[in-house]
Design a protein around this motif. Structure first.
Motif, mmCIF file in Angstrom:
data_model
loop_
_atom_site.group_PDB
_atom_site.id
_atom_site.type_symbol
_atom_site.label_atom_id
_atom_site.label_comp_id
_atom_site.label_asym_id
_atom_site.label_seq_id
_atom_site.Cartn_x
_atom_site.Cartn_y
_atom_site.Cartn_z
ATOM 1 N N GLY A 219 0.811 -1.213 0.000
ATOM 2 C CA GLY A 219 0.000 0.000 0.000
ATOM 3 C C GLY A 219 0.844 1.263 0.000
ATOM 4 N N ASP A 220 1.939 1.233 0.735
ATOM 5 C CA ASP A 220 2.940 2.298 0.702
ATOM 6 C C ASP A 220 4.172 1.698 0.038
ATOM 7 N N LYS A 221 4.336 1.926 -1.227
ATOM 8 C CA LYS A 221 5.368 1.237 -2.012
ATOM 9 C C LYS A 221 6.783 1.553 -1.524
ATOM 10 N N LEU A 226 11.670 -0.587 1.642
ATOM 11 C CA LEU A 226 12.583 -0.602 2.790
ATOM 12 C C LEU A 226 12.438 -1.902 3.578
ATOM 13 N N LEU A 227 11.195 -2.361 3.739
ATOM 14 C CA LEU A 227 10.967 -3.627 4.426
ATOM 15 C C LEU A 227 11.616 -4.769 3.668
ATOM 16 N N PHE A 228 11.383 -4.841 2.362
ATOM 17 C CA PHE A 228 11.899 -5.959 1.574
ATOM 18 C C PHE A 228 13.432 -5.985 1.585
ATOM 19 N N SER A 243 -2.062 -5.435 -3.801
ATOM 20 C CA SER A 243 -2.854 -4.942 -4.933
ATOM 21 C C SER A 243 -2.033 -5.056 -6.211
ATOM 22 N N ILE A 244 -2.718 -5.282 -7.313
ATOM 23 C CA ILE A 244 -2.036 -5.613 -8.566
ATOM 24 C C ILE A 244 -1.263 -4.432 -9.146
ATOM 25 N N ASP A 245 -1.528 -3.226 -8.668
ATOM 26 C CA ASP A 245 -0.775 -2.073 -9.172
ATOM 27 C C ASP A 245 0.675 -2.069 -8.699
ATOM 28 N N MET A 246 1.064 -3.063 -7.887
ATOM 29 C CA MET A 246 2.472 -3.196 -7.501
ATOM 30 C C MET A 246 3.362 -3.388 -8.724
#
Length: 450
Positions: A219-221, A226-228, A243-246
Motif C-alpha cells: 500500500g505504501d510502495k 525498505l521492508l523488503f 494490490s495488482i498495481d504493484m
C-alpha cells in the motif's frame, strides 16, 4: 489473575446420517490478534488460549475474564460462547472489527467492548478491571500494530496449526473499495510498524515461513521497499496480500522477489470493466491484467487470484468469462467468492436502500443462512442461481484434471520444493473449500460442553 482468550469457530457441518459436527479447518492458522493481546498482558497475569476450531472449551475452568475476538463469520458462535460464560458470571470482553462496526449488537453479549484497535487500550482495560472500574466501552485509537511489543507465541504451543507464522507490518489500505469492510474502516489510511520491530519479531520466532497478514503490503510502495531490503539477509520465505498495481514499480517487484516472496493473494475481483467500476476498485484495469500477471510470474511469485462475483452488471456470460480467464491463466489458486454485504460498507448501504438484502439484513445471525450462499438479490439472476454458479466455478477450477494442468504448467514449475508445497496446498485448499459449502453459522445450542 487469569484471562482466557478465545478464537471462535465458524459453525456446524452437516454430515451423513444427520449427525452434526463442528467445522474442522485443517488449514487453520494461529490467531494473531490474541497473541498480540497476550504479548501486551503483564507476565503476572496467566493467559490461556482456547481455539474453538480445534478443541473443546471448558466453560467451568476458573477465570477472571474471557476475551473474545469477533469477526462477522464467527459472530454467531462468539455470542453463544459469551452467553455461556455469562451464565457463570465471568466478565466478557469482546473486540475485533465486527465490534467496531456493530457495537450495539456485540454489547448484548459482553460486559465490555473495545471499539477500534485493541492494542491502544488493552493495558488500560486490565488496569480498570483490577480496580473494579471497568467501562462498558473503550474507544481505541487507530495506529500501527502493537508498537514496541512482541507477540506472545507461547499461547499457541501444543495446538495443531498450519506451520506458518503470522506477522503484521502495517494495517489499512490506500484504497476504499465499495465492498471492503477493512478499507472503509481505515478510510484509505495506512499505519506501519517500524521495520526494526518487524525484523526483531521474525528473529524471535522459530519458523522461516511467514505470512504477512497486511491488507495490502505494498500500500505504501516506498515503505514496502525498505521492508523488503531488510528481509533479504534473513533468507525467509513469505506470502502476503497485495494490490495488482504493484507491477507498476519494477524495483519494488525485484526487491519483493529477493526478499523471499513466493506467493501473493491478488484481488482481481472482476474480469470486466463494468464489474471493476461497480466495485470502485480504481487500482485495477482488466485490460492490463495480462501484462501484470506476466510481470508477477517473471519474478517467480505464485498468484492466488481472488474474484468477487455478483456485481450489478454480472450475468451468466460474465461469470463464464471469469472462469475461462482463470482457467487460461492457470493461477496456482483461485477463490471464486460471492459478493458479501458487510455492514457499513457502500455496497451494504446501497443494497439496503434498494431493499435487496436477504435475512433481514443480518445474514451473519440468521439460522437459515448457509456459508458461500448469496445474501442479497442480484440484478440479473436469482440468489440461488448466483450461489450455484459460484459453486460450479469452484468445482470446475478445482477438478482433478485442472489441478494437474495447473501444478505442471510452465510458470508453476519453479523448483522441486515449490512443486511439493504447491501440490500440498492445492489439495488442502480444494478439500476445505468444498467442506465449508452450505455450512451453518454458529453451533445453535448443539455446542460441545454446553
Amino acid at each position: 489473575m487469569k484471562i482466557i482468550m478465545i478464537r471462535p469457530n465458524i459453525g456446524i457441518l452437516d454430515v451423513k446420517g444427520g449427525v452434526e459436527v463442528p467445522f474442522d479447518d485443517k488449514g487453520r492458522m494461529e490467531p494473531l490478534q490474541l497473541g498480540v493481546l497476550a504479548g501486551l498482558t503483564p507476565n503476572d497475569i496467566e493467559v490461556k488460549l482456547y481455539d474453538d476450531r480445534l478443541e473443546d472449551i471448558n466453560y467451568d475452568e476458573p477465570a477472571n475474564m474471557v476475551a473474545i475476538s469477533v469477526e462477522i463469520f464467527t459472530a454467531k458462535r462468539a455470542y453463544e460462547i459469551a452467553d455461556e460464560y455469562r451464565k457463570r458470571n465471568v466478565t466478557i470482553i469482546m473486540g475485533g472489527i465486527h465490534a467496531s462496526y456493530m457495537p450495539e449488537e456485540v454489547k448484548n453479549h459482553a460486559d465490555t467492548i473495545i471499539i477500534g484497535d485493541a492494542e491502544g487500550v488493552w493495558e488500560k482495560v486490565l488496569e480498570d478491571f483490577k480496580n473494579n472500574s471497568l467501562k462498558e466501552k473503550y474507544y481505541a485509537p487507530t495506529g500501527p500494530p502493537h508498537p514496541g511489543k512482541l507477540i506472545r507465541r507461547s499461547i499457541y504451543k501444543g495446538k495443531k496449526y498450519f506451520p506458518v507464522s503470522l506477522l503484521q507490518f502495517g494495517r489499512g489500505c490506500p484504497y476504499t473499495c465499495k465492498f471492503c469492510s477493512t478499507g472503509n474502516y481505515f478510510k484509505g489510511k495506512l499505519f506501519s510498524r517500524s521495520i526494526k520491530e518487524v525484523i526483531n519479531e521474525i528473529k524471535n520466532q522459530e519458523r522461516r515461513f511467514i505470512f504477512f497478514v497486511d491488507e495490502n503490503i505494498v500500500g505504501d510502495k516506498e515503505n514496502a521497499k525498505l521492508l523488503f531490503k531488510s528481509l533479504i539477509p534473513l533468507k525467509i520465505k513469505w506470502i502476503g496480500q497485495a494490490s495488482i498495481d504493484m507491477t507498476d514499480d519494477l524495483e519494488l517487484m525485484d526487491l519483493m522477489q529477493k526478499s523471499g516472496c513466493i506467493g501473493l493473494i491478488v484481488g482481481f475481483e472482476s474480469y470486466t470493466e463494468e464489474g471493476i467500476d461497480g466495485y470502485g476498485k480504481i487500482q485495477n484495469n482488466p485490460y492490463e491484467y495480462q501484462k501484470q500477471i506476466d510481470i508477477i510470474r517473471e519474478h517467480k511469485i505464485h498468484i492466488w487470484a481472488a474474484f468477487l462475483l455478483g456485481h450489478d452488471e454480472e450475468t451468466f456470460e460474465t461469470l463464464q468469462q471469469t472462469l475461462d480467464f482463470a482457467i487460461k491463466q492457470k493461477f496456482s489458486f483461485a477463490a471464486f467468492n460471492i459478493l458479501m454485504p458487510y455492514p457499513k460498507t457502500p455496497v451494504y448501504q446501497q443494497l439496503e436502500e434498494e431493499g435487496r438484502l436477504l435475512y433481514k439484513g443480518k445474514w451473519w445471525l440468521s439460522n437459515d443462512y448457509r456459508f458461500n450462499h448469496a445474501a442479497y438479490i442480484p440484478k440479473n439472476m436469482s440468489p440461488e442461481e448466483l450461489t450455484e454458479w459460484c459453486l460450479h466455478m469452484r468445482k470446475k477450477y478445482n477438478s482433478v484434471f485442472m489441478i494437474f494442468k495447473r501444478v505442471f504448467s510452465r510458470h508453476n514449475l519453479l523448483s522441486l520444493s515449490n512443486i511439493i508445497l504447491l501440490w500440498h496446498m492445492i489439495w488442502l485448499f480444494r478439500k476445505e473449500t468444498f467442506k465449508k459449502q452450505n455450512m451453518r453459522l454458529g453451533f445453535q445450542r448443539n455446542s460441545r460442553n454446553m
